[in-house]
Design a protein around this motif. Structure first.
Motif, PDB file in Angstrom:
ATOM      1  N   LEU A 282       3.334  29.510 -32.213  1.00  0.00           N
ATOM      2  CA  LEU A 282       2.245  30.098 -31.436  1.00  0.00           C
ATOM      3  C   LEU A 282       1.088  30.521 -32.318  1.00  0.00           C
ATOM      4  O   LEU A 282      -0.087  30.363 -31.928  1.00  0.00           O
ATOM      5  CB  LEU A 282       2.765  31.305 -30.641  1.00  0.00           C
ATOM      6  N   GLN A 283       1.374  31.054 -33.499  1.00  0.00           N
ATOM      7  CA  GLN A 283       0.278  31.533 -34.346  1.00  0.00           C
ATOM      8  C   GLN A 283      -0.657  30.400 -34.761  1.00  0.00           C
ATOM      9  O   GLN A 283      -1.800  30.638 -35.165  1.00  0.00           O
ATOM     10  CB  GLN A 283       0.813  32.258 -35.592  1.00  0.00           C
ATOM     11  N   ASP A 284      -0.182  29.153 -34.636  1.00  0.00           N
ATOM     12  CA  ASP A 284      -0.996  27.984 -34.980  1.00  0.00           C
ATOM     13  C   ASP A 284      -1.563  27.300 -33.740  1.00  0.00           C
ATOM     14  O   ASP A 284      -1.855  26.102 -33.760  1.00  0.00           O
ATOM     15  CB  ASP A 284      -0.156  26.991 -35.778  1.00  0.00           C
ATOM     16  N   PRO A 340       2.971  43.355 -31.412  1.00  0.00           N
ATOM     17  CA  PRO A 340       2.528  43.200 -30.025  1.00  0.00           C
ATOM     18  C   PRO A 340       1.041  42.872 -29.880  1.00  0.00           C
ATOM     19  O   PRO A 340       0.647  42.177 -28.932  1.00  0.00           O
ATOM     20  CB  PRO A 340       2.854  44.558 -29.396  1.00  0.00           C
ATOM     21  N   VAL A 341       0.213  43.362 -30.802  1.00  0.00           N
ATOM     22  CA  VAL A 341      -1.215  43.040 -30.745  1.00  0.00           C
ATOM     23  C   VAL A 341      -1.429  41.558 -31.008  1.00  0.00           C
ATOM     24  O   VAL A 341      -2.190  40.875 -30.298  1.00  0.00           O
ATOM     25  CB  VAL A 341      -2.012  43.894 -31.756  1.00  0.00           C
ATOM     26  N   ASP A 342      -0.743  41.032 -32.027  1.00  0.00           N
ATOM     27  CA  ASP A 342      -0.833  39.602 -32.300  1.00  0.00           C
ATOM     28  C   ASP A 342      -0.261  38.797 -31.139  1.00  0.00           C
ATOM     29  O   ASP A 342      -0.810  37.750 -30.760  1.00  0.00           O
ATOM     30  CB  ASP A 342      -0.069  39.256 -33.577  1.00  0.00           C
ATOM     31  N   LEU A 343       0.846  39.260 -30.591  1.00  0.00           N
ATOM     32  CA  LEU A 343       1.468  38.555 -29.468  1.00  0.00           C
ATOM     33  C   LEU A 343       0.474  38.386 -28.326  1.00  0.00           C
ATOM     34  O   LEU A 343       0.290  37.270 -27.813  1.00  0.00           O
ATOM     35  CB  LEU A 343       2.698  39.338 -28.993  1.00  0.00           C
ATOM     36  N   ARG A 344      -0.180  39.460 -27.937  1.00  0.00           N
ATOM     37  CA  ARG A 344      -1.141  39.414 -26.830  1.00  0.00           C
ATOM     38  C   ARG A 344      -2.321  38.512 -27.182  1.00  0.00           C
ATOM     39  O   ARG A 344      -2.749  37.672 -26.372  1.00  0.00           O
ATOM     40  CB  ARG A 344      -1.613  40.839 -26.514  1.00  0.00           C
ATOM     41  N   ARG A 345      -2.825  38.647 -28.389  1.00  0.00           N
ATOM     42  CA  ARG A 345      -4.006  37.862 -28.790  1.00  0.00           C
ATOM     43  C   ARG A 345      -3.680  36.374 -28.849  1.00  0.00           C
ATOM     44  O   ARG A 345      -4.443  35.541 -28.352  1.00  0.00           O
ATOM     45  CB  ARG A 345      -4.498  38.370 -30.147  1.00  0.00           C
ATOM     46  N   TRP A 346      -2.544  36.023 -29.435  1.00  0.00           N
ATOM     47  CA  TRP A 346      -2.169  34.612 -29.562  1.00  0.00           C
ATOM     48  C   TRP A 346      -1.857  33.986 -28.204  1.00  0.00           C
ATOM     49  O   TRP A 346      -2.283  32.859 -27.925  1.00  0.00           O
ATOM     50  CB  TRP A 346      -0.963  34.471 -30.486  1.00  0.00           C
ATOM     51  N   ASP A 351      -3.084  30.311 -23.992  1.00  0.00           N
ATOM     52  CA  ASP A 351      -3.113  30.095 -22.548  1.00  0.00           C
ATOM     53  C   ASP A 351      -4.501  29.679 -22.080  1.00  0.00           C
ATOM     54  O   ASP A 351      -4.650  28.781 -21.244  1.00  0.00           O
ATOM     55  CB  ASP A 351      -2.664  31.372 -21.838  1.00  0.00           C
ATOM     56  N   LYS A 352      -5.503  30.308 -22.609  1.00  0.00           N
ATOM     57  CA  LYS A 352      -6.873  29.949 -22.211  1.00  0.00           C
ATOM     58  C   LYS A 352      -7.211  28.529 -22.613  1.00  0.00           C
ATOM     59  O   LYS A 352      -7.999  27.839 -21.953  1.00  0.00           O
ATOM     60  CB  LYS A 352      -7.869  30.935 -22.845  1.00  0.00           C
ATOM     61  N   ALA A 353      -6.577  28.054 -23.699  1.00  0.00           N
ATOM     62  CA  ALA A 353      -6.806  26.684 -24.163  1.00  0.00           C
ATOM     63  C   ALA A 353      -5.973  25.668 -23.388  1.00  0.00           C
ATOM     64  O   ALA A 353      -6.037  24.472 -23.669  1.00  0.00           O
ATOM     65  CB  ALA A 353      -6.485  26.586 -25.650  1.00  0.00           C
ATOM     66  N   GLY A 354      -5.165  26.142 -22.422  1.00  0.00           N
ATOM     67  CA  GLY A 354      -4.379  25.220 -21.608  1.00  0.00           C
ATOM     68  C   GLY A 354      -3.019  24.880 -22.172  1.00  0.00           C
ATOM     69  O   GLY A 354      -2.379  23.925 -21.720  1.00  0.00           O
ATOM     70  N   ASP A 372       5.319  42.186 -19.635  1.00  0.00           N
ATOM     71  CA  ASP A 372       4.047  42.905 -19.485  1.00  0.00           C
ATOM     72  C   ASP A 372       2.898  42.105 -20.099  1.00  0.00           C
ATOM     73  O   ASP A 372       1.802  42.007 -19.526  1.00  0.00           O
ATOM     74  CB  ASP A 372       4.123  44.274 -20.167  1.00  0.00           C
ATOM     75  N   THR A 373       3.138  41.548 -21.271  1.00  0.00           N
ATOM     76  CA  THR A 373       2.100  40.777 -21.967  1.00  0.00           C
ATOM     77  C   THR A 373       1.738  39.533 -21.170  1.00  0.00           C
ATOM     78  O   THR A 373       0.542  39.211 -21.005  1.00  0.00           O
ATOM     79  CB  THR A 373       2.584  40.387 -23.371  1.00  0.00           C
ATOM     80  N   LEU A 374       2.729  38.838 -20.666  1.00  0.00           N
ATOM     81  CA  LEU A 374       2.466  37.625 -19.884  1.00  0.00           C
ATOM     82  C   LEU A 374       1.694  37.955 -18.612  1.00  0.00           C
ATOM     83  O   LEU A 374       0.778  37.210 -18.216  1.00  0.00           O
ATOM     84  CB  LEU A 374       3.776  36.923 -19.545  1.00  0.00           C
TER      85      LEU A 374
END
Length: 556
Positions: A282-284, A340-346, A351-354, A372-374
């Motif tokens: 996900l980080q990539d 959790p901050v990275d999780l939400r940001r990534w 998701d926005k990129a499809g 909650d994040t999803l």
């Protein structure tokens, strides 16, 4: 024109085959390439939807049912009489560590070492067989087989003086290193574990040799990868194993790109055999978005467009994240592997990129944070068919179960973990929390999408052991003959759907695989017993007779 007698590839020639072999037919463009007849086919289109024949043209199913198949059979049609064998859609395993597991097939196995003495003896034998200085990997050890005492570097130092050892626990969340390995990777009493990692120490502050999660990954990076040739050879063995078990599609969910790169090489050489849906780190996600812009999302054999991240650890390693402390180690509630901050940001960016996103979550607090994040990301990015997934979903508070249906989040679970962890889980977290652990029945009955797989090599890549675990829930120590938390059992039809149609849905492959129906890929497994006609305790004894993927028989 009259069609003469043609060869029947089968175990014998039945009456249906004889009728087909003398049938006249006109219109060659519609003729089948292969007709599989005299079968007991569970199509997957519903709990009780059956048929008796499958017609294949090219890589697709073109007809089902004896009459429809007979109507499109011609002199060039290859006829396969299955002599009453049972057929299901090809099994889909939505969670595997494919290359890692394939490589481990030829490495030292410690999984069934029954006591520390046997553990040490096996390590010694494996080290003796290796050239001096070569890393001893593999393992899959399980300390709960001998009461729970953690292995220590001192156990194995004397038998591995010239062999660096890094053997992994079967949950893939911790390694045991000997003193030589600790020295080579630079871990000593002054070392600081990376975020999301653990370096265990003894009473004197010295490393015990046990490293967990992010610390384990640091060690594996120091060891380095196998060559491409070694990786590809191992993957071919993994593909052969999958086909022998009726598995026609897998979803590697790994932190590294090794499986992704390997399967692309094999595919380019025409050596792929089964279908791969890759979930890249996900980080990539931005790198994957750029890859899609350049090359698309692959094809129906090797496909990508999904991302995976680990949020917490595992129950066995006491690194799964809970609200309350562990019963057998009150000093910890587990760890968070990904901030959790990275999780939400990534997740938001991917998701926005499809891209599709799946997140590893095992502890009850971890599952709540991930859900909650999803929910927050879905609300921020707006409606679309995103099919978020959560991997494992092992331990939940009761309120979390209906959230999967409500949020349309897929629960990707592994039934074998329940009958494995069920041997000792009560020592970790007590009986109360186990009431909603491995809650397969509750999730399925809630109407959520639930796909089932193995987590190979953590568990066998064998759908029949998974079906047995889901239906019977008898723990591996034989101490729960009526089922461990039997209220969470599912029916055989429900479990089969989770191993077929739901696996396809989880990869956006519904409409293509997961069901035996005209227009779908001809991916199916033929086995020696009707799973619905036998005692459920005999599921594990099922033998696959042949496996067809893309219209080609690739096993049997």
């Amino acid at each position: 024109m009259m069609i003469g007698r043609r060869s029947v590839v089968a175990l014998g020639i039945g009456s249906v085959a004889t009728a087909i072999s003398h049938r006249a037919f006109a219109g060659g463009d519609d003729l089948l390439d292969t007709a599989y007849i005299n079968a007991k086919v569970w199509t997957g289109a519903g709990p009780n939807v059956r048929t008796d024949a499958i017609g294949v043209k090219g890589d697709r199913i073109a007809a089902i049912g004896a009459d429809a198949v007979r109507a499109r059979t011609g002199k060039r049609t290859r006829i396969v009489d299955l002599q009453g064998a049972f057929v299901t859609p090809g099994f889909i395993d939505p969670h595997v560590h494919f290359v890692k597991a394939s490589i481990m097939m030829s490495q030292a196995s410690l999984r069934d070492a029954a006591n520390p003495k046997e553990f040490v003896e096996r390590v010694a034998a494996a080290a003796k067989a290796l050239p001096k200085g070569q890393w001893l990997e593999g393992g899959n050890w399980d300390q709960d087989r001998w009461g729970g005492e953690m292995p220590h570097r001192k156990w194995i130092d004397a038998v591995t003086p010239d062999t660096p050892v890094a053997v992994i626990r079967y949950d893939l969340h911790m390694l045991l290193l000997n003193s030589l390995a600790l020295k080579l990777v630079g871990i000593d009493r002054n070392s600081v574990a990376p975020p999301g990692g653990v370096i265990e120490r003894d009473a004197d502050g010295e490393p015990t040799g046990i490293v967990k999660d992010a610390s384990k990954d640091m060690v594996l990076r120091a060891i380095g990868q196998k060559t491409d040739a070694q990786i590809d050879a191992a993957a071919r063995n993994g593909i052969a194993l999958a086909l022998s078990k009726g598995v026609t599609q897998v979803h590697p969910t790994e932190k590294e790109l090794v499986s992704f790169d390997c399967t692309r090489r094999l595919h380019a050489r025409g050596e792929i055999g089964i279908r791969f849906r890759h979930y890249l780190p996900l980080q990539d996600w931005e790198a994957q978005t750029a890859l899609i812009a350049r090359e698309g999302r692959g094809d129906d054999w090797v496909h990508w467009g999904g991302c995976k991240v680990a949020f917490d650890g595992s129950l066995g390693s006491r690194t799964a994240k809970f609200y309350e402390p562990y019963h057998d180690d009150p000093t910890t509630r587990g760890i968070i592997v990904t901030d959790p901050v990275d999780l939400r940001r990534w997740i938001a960016g991917a998701d926005k990129a499809g891209l599709q996103v799946t997140t590893h979550a095992i502890g009850d607090e971890a599952n709540d944070i991930v859900l909650d994040t999803l929910a927050a990301v879905a609300a921020a990015n707006g409606p679309r068919d995103r099919r978020f997934r959560v991997e494992h979903v092992q331990h939940m508070k009761p309120h979390a179960i209906p959230r999967f249906k409500a949020q349309n989040v897929i629960a990707s679970v592994q039934p074998y973990h329940a009958i494995d962890d069920g041997r000792w889980a009560v020592r970790r977290i007590g009986e109360k929390r186990l009431e909603t652990s491995f809650a397969f029945g509750s999730l399925v009955r809630s109407g959520a999408h639930v796909c089932m797989g193995s987590d190979w090599p953590v568990a066998p890549m064998d759908p029949f052991t998974g079906l047995d675990a889901a239906v019977n829930r008898e723990t591996l120590d034989d101490k729960h003959p009526d089922g461990w938390h039997p209220e969470q059992r599912v029916t055989l039809a429900q479990a089969l759907r989770c191993y077929t149609h739901e696996g396809a849905y989880a990869a956006f492959h519904d409409g293509k695989t997961g069901v035996i129906a005209p227009g779908h890929f001809a991916d199916f497994a033929v086995m020696d017993q009707d799973l619905f006609a036998i005692d459920s305790h005999l599921l594990k004894r099922t033998t696959v007779l042949r496996t067809v993927v893309g219209g080609v028989q690739r096993f049997g």
